[in-house]
Enzyme design. Structure first.
Site, short mmCIF file in Angstrom:
data_model
loop_
_atom_site.label_atom_id
_atom_site.label_comp_id
_atom_site.label_asym_id
_atom_site.label_seq_id
_atom_site.Cartn_x
_atom_site.Cartn_y
_atom_site.Cartn_z
N GLU A 446 0.82 -1.22 0.00
CA GLU A 446 0.00 0.00 0.00
C GLU A 446 0.85 1.26 0.00
O GLU A 446 0.54 2.24 0.68
CB GLU A 446 -0.97 -0.02 1.18
CG GLU A 446 -1.96 -1.16 1.11
CD GLU A 446 -2.98 -1.17 2.25
OE1 GLU A 446 -2.85 -0.34 3.18
OE2 GLU A 446 -3.92 -1.99 2.19
N GLU A 534 -4.41 -8.86 -0.32
CA GLU A 534 -5.04 -8.61 0.98
C GLU A 534 -6.53 -8.45 0.77
O GLU A 534 -6.97 -7.66 -0.08
CB GLU A 534 -4.44 -7.35 1.62
CG GLU A 534 -4.91 -7.10 3.05
CD GLU A 534 -4.12 -5.97 3.71
OE1 GLU A 534 -2.88 -5.95 3.55
OE2 GLU A 534 -4.74 -5.09 4.34
#
Length: 845
Positions: A446, A534
């Site tokens: 991220e 994820e």
């Protein structure tokens, strides 16, 4: 890898000498050697390579005393301890701690470690190296007052050459300053201290280089394989050396399979990379079901002398990510049933004994998990050793931050990236590239750089390091902005185009992707390779069901409510991933609860399907129902609802059975079933396979009944192929009556490292766990062991992990006991006011 004490002996054959080896270093093993030459070594000549544990007998203090790096500093009042060590986990919790929510409200600061040791005079002329598997964070190391260097990043291994500053035959002083005071620097609990193993390595100046082997399998088939061994040899001597490097492949019994010898002359101070191909007939392939391992033994000869022996564990396997077929292991399609986990483990913090990880991984394997994402940083070396041995596939992640900072933290890795990323990443790759379990690198998680104009250039620089140091594995980044809004936050196309495999975090987060998932990008980018890095999972607080009765749900605590929306989202996502081969797999968030990333009064995130004790939650059984084939069913909630008589309560079942019939006190509430994947006709019209003929009452992946509450027993009967396969009962219990103890192991190694998990259950008079019990439990440990942590899985509890008491949480708590170095026995007792006590004995040998 254990602390060892070696005697090189006098008259040694090559076969004898090869018994004194280890993983890249030193451990005792026995294996045949193809040569027969016998030769003499002088009595004072040491074993070619030793790598001994340096974990024991350190001194520690909190704070920053001036002059603590100097040999003459007075440290008699410092605390004696063994490594690994994490001082943050010792607490106490405070809402005002600088670590705040990301650090679980635990203390950080500065700490010092000192270790007094001697080096025998016989080691003069050898290279002596101190290895750190990880120090969190901003460490500086001194030997006898001389600074050896600093290391900001706390998750990577590093080493220093002690040789120039050692005193032989006299006392030496190693000092380490650890500075974790610059908060916040991590988005989850990091721990503080020398929280991984340390090693003292001794080698000849003519030696295999540090992390000097790279073992690959360029050709793999069932009947034959080629194992390529690239070995870098360093000549640290002042004269040229004519050497021969023998690469021998050993099977799991230590027998030689094949060998190759290659000569070369190295100039003084030079390095040389040997490349040797070993042909293997009928190889025992490494897989998730059969994690067969070999050892590559690199033996370096200087004339008739063996000057180094270096072992590299290896597995022979092929791994590929295909655009259409997804992940292939040894040429066969395999879905990655993955979980994300962090590197700490509840009450032991970031200083995790290997057995703690082994138990956790074994529990995840029973769920059907076959893949782990190391979120979001390099893990301890022994974690990957376990994955190799236990058959887990690993997405191995390097960083949570690159150049662009994340808003949640002020002092993260972005401050060090430009200066340190190349060294940190290279160490990470060199240490881990020989693990057969590692099938995918992740350069980051991220990272905001994905949306930045210069992000693609940063990614290209990282990819160049990955592909140079390991050209055999693909690289991904876990991207959370692929379809985000507003558009200026979206991951840039040139960034995604650079990736070998595109990693999606929460693929269902935006607009119609909540139903269409990867299919939108599959159509737009038909040559893209996809993986779910994820995704949402079935978390929640273990044993909490207050949301089943809306009038009793805490309005300010949504995590306590029944996670029906999480369940539906996770079920539907799994249906898509399972049915579409082009999606290599999915890593759900998370496998295990973790500390940090929280909001007071919570200290951690209950996102896992296991809590911090590794006790199973209901969501665990959903994945087990989808990822395993042995008949199972799990029924919830508990059935202690005094005062709610007559209230309709949803009873849920996760199962892989064909049908389940539910009874309450003998009364049937009906037979229900589901089919996934659903099957149509075969061969001719109207001909359905047997599985398609079962009763289907839902398109969901769970079964449920609305049952008016009355005390008694719920009984679920599951059938498979028309026969009863499994039965589970959930009963209304009586009041707490007794403490019950169970140990996961009754025999430990007497090595100051091994541990036993002592699970505590509060039971009623009939031996049933009382699901709402919250009794205080006191522990005592006698004999050759010590209590190193207590836990109960409650994310709100501020009790000390290092106390000798713990309150049961929904009927359960846990104690972890560690052995001493003396063989004997350990007696663990547990008491609770008004309850029958319990004890269990563990032997150490």
């Amino acid at each position: 890898m254990e602390e060892t004490n070696r005697d090189p002996g006098l008259l040694l054959t090559r076969r004898d000498l090869l018994r004194h080896t280890a993983r890249g270093a030193a451990a005792l093993s026995v294996s045949p050697w193809l040569g027969r030459a016998e030769f003499m070594l002088p009595p004072e000549y040491p074993t070619p390579r030793t790598r001994d544990s340096f974990d024991f007998d350190w001194l520690f203090t909190r704070g920053d005393p001036a002059g603590a790096q100097l040999p003459g500093f007075a440290d008699a009042s410092w605390r004696a301890l063994d490594l690994p060590h994490d001082w943050s986990i010792e607490g106490p919790y405070s809402e005002s701690e600088l670590s705040s929510g990301p650090g679980g409200y635990l203390p950080t600061g500065i700490g010092w470690y000192r270790r007094h040791f001697t080096v025998p005079a016989a080691d003069r002329g050898r290279i002596v190296t101190i290895e750190f598997d990880g120090v969190y964070q901003n460490s500086e190391v001194w030997i006898n007052g001389h600074s050896l260097g600093v290391r900001p990043y706390g998750f990577v291994p590093f080493a220093y050459d002690l040789t120039p500053h050692l005193l032989y035959g006299a006392e030496n002083l190693l000092a380490v300053r650890v500075d974790n005071s610059r908060q916040t620097n991590c988005r989850w609990y990091s721990g503080s201290g020398i929280d991984r193993h340390t090693w003292l390595l001794k080698t000849d100046p003519l030696r295999v280089a540090y992390w000097g082997t790279f073992v690959t399998a360029p050709h793999v088939a069932a009947d034959r394989a080629t194992v390529r061994v690239e070995t870098t040899v360093t000549n640290g001597r002042a004269r040229a050396a004519s050497v021969t490097l023998a690469a021998t492949l050993l099977d799991d019994k230590g027998s030689a399979v094949t060998t190759q010898e290659t000569p070369h002359t190295l100039a003084p101070g030079a390095d040389f990379r040997f490349v040797q191909d070993l042909a293997v007939a009928n190889p025992a392939l490494w897989s998730v079901d059969h994690p067969n391992l070999y050892t590559v033994r690199s033996t370096l000869h200087d004339g008739d002398r063996i000057v180094d022996v270096y072992d590299t564990p290896a597995g022979i396997r092929s791994a590929a990510f295909d655009v259409n077929r997804g992940f292939l292991l040894n040429g066969e399609h395999l879905k990655l049933n993955g979980v994300c986990i962090h590197q700490e483990a509840g009450c032991v913090g970031s200083a995790v004994p290997e057995r703690v990880w082994e138990r956790r991984l074994a529990t995840l394997r029973q769920m059907g998990c076959n893949a782990i994402r190391t979120s979001h940083n390099p893990f301890a070396a022994e974690f990957l050793d376990l994955c190799d041995r236990m058959g887990f596939l690993v997405m191995n992640e390097a960083f949570d931050e690159w150049r662009v900072p994340k808003g949640q933290i002020q002092n993260g890795y972005h401050l060090y990236f430009d200066e340190w990323h190349e060294r940190d990443l290279t160490n990470f790759i060199h240490r881990d590239r020989n693990h057969p379990s590692v099938v995918l690198w992740s350069a980051g998680n991220e990272v905001p750089d994905q949306s930045a104009p210069e992000g693609a250039a940063t990614l290209r620089a990282l990819l160049a390091i990955f592909h140079t140091e390991d050209p055999t594995r693909p690289v991904t980044v876990a991207c959370d902005q692929i379809a985000s809004e507003p558009l200026e936050n979206r991951a840039r196309p040139e960034f995604l185009a650079e990736l070998d495999i595109v990693g999606y975090n929460y693929v269902d987060r935006w607009r119609n992707r909540a139903d269409l998932y990867y299919s939108i990008d599959r159509e737009a980018f038909p040559h893209r390779r996809f993986i779910g890095t994820e995704s949402i999972a079935m978390g929640g607080v273990r044993g909490e069901y207050r949301g089943l009765e809306p009038q009793k749900a805490a309005a300010d605590a949504p995590w306590l409510r029944h996670p029906s929306n999480l369940r539906i989202d996770a079920e539907q996502l799994w249906q898509f991933v399972d049915l579409h081969d082009y999606v290599a797999g999915d890593f759900m968030w998370t496998g295990i609860d973790y500390l940090g990333e929280s909001r007071w009064p919570m200290k951690g995130a209950p996102a896992g399907v296991l809590d911090t004790c590794a006790f199973r939650k209901d969501g665990y059984y959903f994945y087990q129902s989808q990822w395993t084939s042995v008949p199972m069913l799990h029924l919830f909630p508990h059935w202690n609802w005094k005062g709610s008589e007559g209230t309709l309560l949803p009873v849920t079942c996760y199962t892989n059975c064909d049908t389940v019939e539910l009874f309450l006190n003998g009364k049937s509430f009906g037979v229900k079933g589901y089919e996934f994947p659903r099957l149509g006709m075969e061969g001719r019209y109207g001909n359905y396979p047997p599985r398609a003929r079962v009763l289907r009452t839902t398109a969901d992946l769970h079964l449920s009944w609305d049952v008016p509450y009355q005390s008694g027993t719920l009984r679920a009967v599951g059938t498979k192929d028309g026969k009863v396969a499994v039965i589970e009962e959930v009963s209304t219990t009586g009041d707490p009556f007794a403490v019950s103890l169970s140990a996961d192991r009754l025999t430990l190694a007497a090595d100051r490292r091994d541990v036993a998990h002592i699970a505590v259950a509060i039971q009623d008079a009939q031996g049933r766990i009382v699901p709402d019990a919250a009794n205080d439990v006191a522990f005592s440990v006698q004999g050759e062991g010590r209590l190193i942590g207590v836990d109960n899985g409650d994310p709100f509890s501020h009790e000390s992990y290092k106390a000798s008491t713990r309150r049961a949480f929904h009927g359960l708590c846990l104690a972890i006991v560690q052995s001493t170095a003396t063989p004997g026995s350990i007696e663990i007792a547990a008491t609770s006011p008004g309850l029958r006590p319990a004890s269990v004995a563990v032997t150490t040998a």
